[in-house]
Design a protein around this motif. Structure first.
Motif, PDB file in Angstrom:
ATOM      1  N   THR A  25      14.470  10.684  34.451  1.00 21.77           N
ATOM      2  CA  THR A  25      14.841   9.604  33.526  1.00 21.77           C
ATOM      3  C   THR A  25      15.963  10.070  32.594  1.00 21.77           C
ATOM      4  O   THR A  25      16.992   9.396  32.447  1.00 21.77           O
ATOM      5  N   LEU A  26      15.779  11.227  31.981  1.00 26.16           N
ATOM      6  CA  LEU A  26      16.790  11.756  31.058  1.00 26.16           C
ATOM      7  C   LEU A  26      18.102  12.039  31.788  1.00 26.16           C
ATOM      8  O   LEU A  26      19.187  11.769  31.264  1.00 26.16           O
ATOM      9  N   LEU A  27      17.983  12.569  33.009  1.00 25.93           N
ATOM     10  CA  LEU A  27      19.178  12.883  33.798  1.00 25.93           C
ATOM     11  C   LEU A  27      19.989  11.625  34.110  1.00 25.93           C
ATOM     12  O   LEU A  27      21.217  11.604  33.921  1.00 25.93           O
ATOM     13  N   HIS A  28      19.312  10.572  34.551  1.00 25.30           N
ATOM     14  CA  HIS A  28      20.038   9.354  34.929  1.00 25.30           C
ATOM     15  C   HIS A  28      20.596   8.621  33.706  1.00 25.30           C
ATOM     16  O   HIS A  28      21.660   7.992  33.793  1.00 25.30           O
ATOM     17  N   LEU A  89      14.271   0.849  25.739  1.00 22.89           N
ATOM     18  CA  LEU A  89      13.132   1.769  25.746  1.00 22.89           C
ATOM     19  C   LEU A  89      12.770   2.102  27.192  1.00 22.89           C
ATOM     20  O   LEU A  89      12.761   1.214  28.046  1.00 22.89           O
ATOM     21  N   ILE A  90      12.462   3.374  27.473  1.00 23.08           N
ATOM     22  CA  ILE A  90      11.935   3.750  28.787  1.00 23.08           C
ATOM     23  C   ILE A  90      10.715   4.651  28.590  1.00 23.08           C
ATOM     24  O   ILE A  90      10.728   5.563  27.753  1.00 23.08           O
ATOM     25  N   VAL A  91       9.666   4.372  29.371  1.00 23.48           N
ATOM     26  CA  VAL A  91       8.420   5.138  29.294  1.00 23.48           C
ATOM     27  C   VAL A  91       8.084   5.702  30.675  1.00 23.48           C
ATOM     28  O   VAL A  91       7.650   4.963  31.558  1.00 23.48           O
ATOM     29  N   PRO A  92       8.297   7.009  30.891  1.00 28.98           N
ATOM     30  CA  PRO A  92       7.858   7.632  32.138  1.00 28.98           C
ATOM     31  C   PRO A  92       6.332   7.606  32.246  1.00 28.98           C
ATOM     32  O   PRO A  92       5.624   7.362  31.263  1.00 28.98           O
ATOM     33  N   GLY A  93       5.843   7.904  33.469  1.00 25.67           N
ATOM     34  CA  GLY A  93       4.405   7.867  33.692  1.00 25.67           C
ATOM     35  C   GLY A  93       3.745   9.227  33.563  1.00 25.67           C
ATOM     36  O   GLY A  93       4.116  10.033  32.714  1.00 25.67           O
ATOM     37  N   GLY A  94       2.791   9.490  34.440  1.00 25.11           N
ATOM     38  CA  GLY A  94       1.887  10.613  34.278  1.00 25.11           C
ATOM     39  C   GLY A  94       0.604  10.093  33.670  1.00 25.11           C
ATOM     40  O   GLY A  94       0.598   9.083  32.959  1.00 25.11           O
ATOM     41  N   GLY A 132      11.845  -0.159  30.340  1.00 26.59           N
ATOM     42  CA  GLY A 132      11.461   0.263  31.682  1.00 26.59           C
ATOM     43  C   GLY A 132      10.195   1.100  31.620  1.00 26.59           C
ATOM     44  O   GLY A 132      10.065   1.970  30.761  1.00 26.59           O
ATOM     45  N   TYR A 133       9.262   0.807  32.513  1.00 27.80           N
ATOM     46  CA  TYR A 133       7.991   1.539  32.585  1.00 27.80           C
ATOM     47  C   TYR A 133       7.790   1.993  34.030  1.00 27.80           C
ATOM     48  O   TYR A 133       8.032   1.221  34.956  1.00 27.80           O
ATOM     49  N   MET A 134       7.329   3.231  34.216  1.00 32.30           N
ATOM     50  CA  MET A 134       7.186   3.731  35.588  1.00 32.30           C
ATOM     51  C   MET A 134       5.822   4.365  35.826  1.00 32.30           C
ATOM     52  O   MET A 134       5.119   4.721  34.874  1.00 32.30           O
ATOM     53  N   SER A 197       7.527  12.816  47.325  1.00 36.78           N
ATOM     54  CA  SER A 197       8.478  13.893  47.032  1.00 36.78           C
ATOM     55  C   SER A 197       9.307  13.506  45.819  1.00 36.78           C
ATOM     56  O   SER A 197       9.319  12.342  45.396  1.00 36.78           O
ATOM     57  N   ILE A 198      10.038  14.473  45.291  1.00 37.61           N
ATOM     58  CA  ILE A 198      10.908  14.208  44.142  1.00 37.61           C
ATOM     59  C   ILE A 198      12.032  13.245  44.538  1.00 37.61           C
ATOM     60  O   ILE A 198      12.505  12.452  43.714  1.00 37.61           O
ATOM     61  N   LEU A 199      12.437  13.280  45.805  1.00 34.85           N
ATOM     62  CA  LEU A 199      13.473  12.352  46.277  1.00 34.85           C
ATOM     63  C   LEU A 199      12.957  10.918  46.273  1.00 34.85           C
ATOM     64  O   LEU A 199      13.681   9.992  45.900  1.00 34.85           O
ATOM     65  N   ASP A 200      11.707  10.736  46.702  1.00 42.57           N
ATOM     66  CA  ASP A 200      11.087   9.402  46.649  1.00 42.57           C
ATOM     67  C   ASP A 200      11.096   8.871  45.224  1.00 42.57           C
ATOM     68  O   ASP A 200      11.480   7.731  44.954  1.00 42.57           O
ATOM     69  N   ALA A 201      10.621   9.697  44.290  1.00 45.42           N
ATOM     70  CA  ALA A 201      10.530   9.276  42.883  1.00 45.42           C
ATOM     71  C   ALA A 201      11.914   8.965  42.326  1.00 45.42           C
ATOM     72  O   ALA A 201      12.106   7.984  41.595  1.00 45.42           O
ATOM     73  N   ASP A 202      12.882   9.787  42.685  1.00 47.05           N
ATOM     74  CA  ASP A 202      14.238   9.641  42.139  1.00 47.05           C
ATOM     75  C   ASP A 202      14.866   8.297  42.494  1.00 47.05           C
ATOM     76  O   ASP A 202      15.554   7.696  41.665  1.00 47.05           O
ATOM     77  N   ALA A 203      14.630   7.820  43.709  1.00 49.32           N
ATOM     78  CA  ALA A 203      15.282   6.580  44.158  1.00 49.32           C
ATOM     79  C   ALA A 203      14.935   5.406  43.250  1.00 49.32           C
ATOM     80  O   ALA A 203      15.808   4.661  42.795  1.00 49.32           O
ATOM     81  N   GLY A 204      13.642   5.219  42.973  1.00 50.63           N
ATOM     82  CA  GLY A 204      13.221   4.112  42.115  1.00 50.63           C
ATOM     83  C   GLY A 204      13.593   4.319  40.662  1.00 50.63           C
ATOM     84  O   GLY A 204      13.974   3.380  39.963  1.00 50.63           O
ATOM     85  N   ILE A 205      13.487   5.569  40.187  1.00 49.72           N
ATOM     86  CA  ILE A 205      13.797   5.866  38.785  1.00 49.72           C
ATOM     87  C   ILE A 205      15.275   5.614  38.499  1.00 49.72           C
ATOM     88  O   ILE A 205      15.627   5.057  37.452  1.00 49.72           O
ATOM     89  N   LYS A 206      16.132   6.005  39.437  1.00 51.45           N
ATOM     90  CA  LYS A 206      17.566   5.752  39.257  1.00 51.45           C
ATOM     91  C   LYS A 206      17.835   4.254  39.131  1.00 51.45           C
ATOM     92  O   LYS A 206      18.598   3.815  38.258  1.00 51.45           O
TER      93      LYS A 206
END
Length: 216
Positions: A25-28, A89-94, A132-134, A197-206
């Motif tokens: 999230t921070l990277l994008h 506002l963006i809220v990552p999950g976990g 955005g919420y993930m 995978s991290i690639l899977d997560a990255d696609a939607g987060i971007k």
């Protein structure tokens, strides 16, 4: 430059913010030419989990102190978040999103938000600023927005039914896609609810970050 508030729920998938989701999230945000400020509630975690063996640890930890690990120390207490100073506002999950930011992980359809999360998130919603919420974080959405709000946690039936019971309109969504509620300027994506995978997560987060920024 657009300014994005990011709320973290600690540090670690099982008891805090999902680290990959937070960092991506921070990277994008940064890659898009926007800036961010991280926030977290200054409270005790529900519990602290040993991420090597899944067992509970003592002593328990503080959400803000743990989230500071991800933010490299550049983080503020959630009480200091003023929506007037940010564009979105963006809220990552976990699991911390469902354990520390609210109690959805324990109480399900009887869930309530941490008062500071409710104040901050509602301020963005009332100001009609995008959010955005993930991952599991969209479980908070029906507690913030009006009935019928569109969101996704992927396709987990029990969780989707719980969101519907809370008043949201759940829409099944692939890991690399997003659900947009235009009326509420709201974007959600499954991330690690489905990612293998991290690639899977990255696609939607971007896509989520891109669309939140476009709305702001």
């Amino acid at each position: 430059m657009k300014k994005i508030a990011v709320i973290l729920a600690g540090c670690g998938v099982y008891d805090g913010a999902e680290i990959n989701e937070a960092v991506l999230t921070l990277l994008h945000i940064a890659k898009a030419g926007a800036s961010y400020q991280c926030f977290a509630p200054d409270i005790e975690q529900l519990h602290t989990i040993n991420h090597l063996n899944g067992e509970q640890m003592t002593p328990n930890r503080n959400v803000l102190v743990e989230a500071a690990r991800i933010a490299r120390g550049d983080i503020k207490a959630l009480t200091l978040l003023d929506a007037n100073n940010f564009d979105a506002l963006i809220v990552p999950g976990g699991f911390g999103a469902a354990k520390n930011l609210c109690d959805f992980a324990i109480k399900g359809t009887q869930a309530k938000l941490n008062p500071e999360i409710l104040r901050a998130a509602k301020a963005f919603a009332n100001a009609k600023k995008p959010a955005g919420y993930m991952c599991i974080a969209p479980a908070m959405i029906p507690l913030i927005y009006s009935a019928g709000v569109k969101t996704t946690i992927g396709n987990d039936l029990d969780t989707a039914n719980a969101l519907q019971s809370l008043g949201a309109q759940h829409i099944d969504c692939a890991v690399d896609d997003i659900v947009i509620d235009e009326q509420h300027k709201l974007v959600s994506t499954p991330a690690y609810m489905l990612a293998q995978s991290i690639l899977d997560a990255d696609a939607g987060i971007k896509k989520l970050v891109t669309n939140v920024l476009a709305m702001s």
